[in-house]
Write an enzyme that holds these catalytic residues in place. Sequence first.
Site, PDB file in Angstrom:
ATOM      1  N   HIS A  12       0.969  -1.420   0.110  1.00 46.80           N
ATOM      2  CA  HIS A  12       0.029   0.112  -0.027  1.00 46.80           C
ATOM      3  C   HIS A  12       0.823   1.201  -0.037  1.00 46.80           C
ATOM      4  CE1 HIS A  12      -3.619   2.216   1.659  1.00 46.80           C
ATOM      5  NE2 HIS A  12      -2.734   3.146   1.176  1.00 46.80           N
ATOM      6  N   HIS A  14       1.564   5.281  -2.194  1.00 42.98           N
ATOM      7  CA  HIS A  14       1.147   6.366  -3.024  1.00 42.98           C
ATOM      8  C   HIS A  14       2.256   7.008  -4.044  1.00 42.98           C
ATOM      9  CE1 HIS A  14      -2.911   6.417  -1.238  1.00 42.98           C
ATOM     10  NE2 HIS A  14      -2.210   6.142  -0.196  1.00 42.98           N
ATOM     11  N   LYS A 106     -10.024  -1.353  -5.144  1.00 41.35           N
ATOM     12  CA  LYS A 106      -9.753  -0.189  -4.009  1.00 41.35           C
ATOM     13  C   LYS A 106     -11.415   0.347  -3.813  1.00 41.35           C
ATOM     14  CE  LYS A 106      -7.959   1.737  -0.509  1.00 41.35           C
ATOM     15  NZ  LYS A 106      -6.819   2.678  -0.174  1.00 41.35           N
ATOM     16  N   HIS A 144     -10.677   0.813   2.448  1.00 43.35           N
ATOM     17  CA  HIS A 144     -10.168   1.631   3.364  1.00 43.35           C
ATOM     18  C   HIS A 144     -11.277   1.655   4.331  1.00 43.35           C
ATOM     19  CE1 HIS A 144      -8.639   5.819   4.615  1.00 43.35           C
ATOM     20  NE2 HIS A 144      -9.795   5.859   5.332  1.00 43.35           N
ATOM     21  N   HIS A 187      -4.350  -0.441   6.213  1.00 46.70           N
ATOM     22  CA  HIS A 187      -3.940   0.347   7.220  1.00 46.70           C
ATOM     23  C   HIS A 187      -4.798   0.291   8.400  1.00 46.70           C
ATOM     24  CE1 HIS A 187      -6.640   2.887   5.411  1.00 46.70           C
ATOM     25  NE2 HIS A 187      -6.069   3.194   4.345  1.00 46.70           N
ATOM     26  N   ASP A 260       1.640   2.932   3.522  1.00 41.90           N
ATOM     27  CA  ASP A 260       0.877   4.156   3.322  1.00 41.90           C
ATOM     28  C   ASP A 260       1.611   5.165   2.940  1.00 41.90           C
ATOM     29  OD1 ASP A 260      -1.604   5.268   2.671  1.00 41.90           O
ATOM     30  OD2 ASP A 260      -2.267   5.359   4.727  1.00 41.90           O
TER      31      ASP A 260
END
Length: 366
Positions: A12, A14, A106, A144, A187, A260
Amino acid sequence: MRLDLPRWFDLHTHFRQGSGTAHYIADHLAMGCAGVLAMPNTRPPVSRISGPTTEQAWSIESYRAQLLNAGADAFEQLIVPLYLTHDTDADMITRGVSSGLLRAAKYYPPHGTTNSEHGVPMTEWIGSDVLRAMEDLGVILCIHGEQHGLRGPDYFDRNQTAESLFYTETMPRLVEKHPTLKIVCEHITTASAATFVRSAFDHVAATITPQHLMFTIGHLVQGLRYHLYCLPLVKFDADRSELREAVLSARQSKFFAGTDSAPHTDKLTECACAAGCYTGGCAPQLYASAFEQAGADLSTATGQDAFSRFLCTNGPAFYGFPASEKRFALRREPSHPLPFSVEGKEVVPLPHGLGFDLDWSITIDD
Ligand code: NCD
Ligand code: ZN
């Protein structure tokens, strides 16, 4: 002390879009990362399977090409999940799987975090043809897990948070309707989420970030140390203890690394703060300190086994690809990740933002 490990996977992260992407990818490679799952909350979102980028959407194909071009071709694995939006339908899932591009999708709670405004409430997905197709075809649902649209007192309170509500109210309904759907609870931060994952089927797993293993809401609030502001928020000591227990439990296979890492060039805005901690370049060092804080003795075989499962092998096993045959090492020697500039603005790594040095350094022998 030196820990020799297989190269690890960040399931995970970004990488965004634009000129920062190459820097973020380079930081990941420099920390011995063998592969990533790069989240689709870009601008615009990655909400199509193939075809060129438009004003409305990247496709998995076009975003992957962008990342590969920015250095991600050095990874052994590059997974880009599909952002579930109002445009997603079951046919897209079927086509995605036959094209080989779709391995995960996701779920974002609408307006629940950075760039999540294209999300569709979980209640609309439960029982849908999209989730049925994913279930049938083995596409992993990355979640999430926070209830969206709550008022302040329901969003974060001593006895309940948006995440604990989601794991006690919404997730049981999801797994009841889709009992064979492969799920990664992203997360996780609460005892409720850890308990849910531990008691769920083996095909329900979770990622945990370094910051949620290391810090509590007290660390964030004392001095309003906004570099630690990410979503879901860091929680209470009792929650952190459950996360620590989960990663240290003997031969556990459900919990794995997902940093994350979320770079922001405008962390502080006029009236708010962007959610996301940047841990590129320093995540294994943070995880090693987190494991030690949790009571693991990384000089022993037991401690190293727990660490390596979490960082290097559980993630690949769950996603169904091989662990890395390459190696990297952590040495107990301080290191100091520094801010850097992207388009004239600063990205601040978490340890620098919080003013501490890392206890560990990385060595990569090729
Ligand atoms: C992430 C981001 O900045 O993209 N932010 C965060 O606080 N974790 C989005 C997310 O994963 O929630
Ligand atoms: Zn994220």
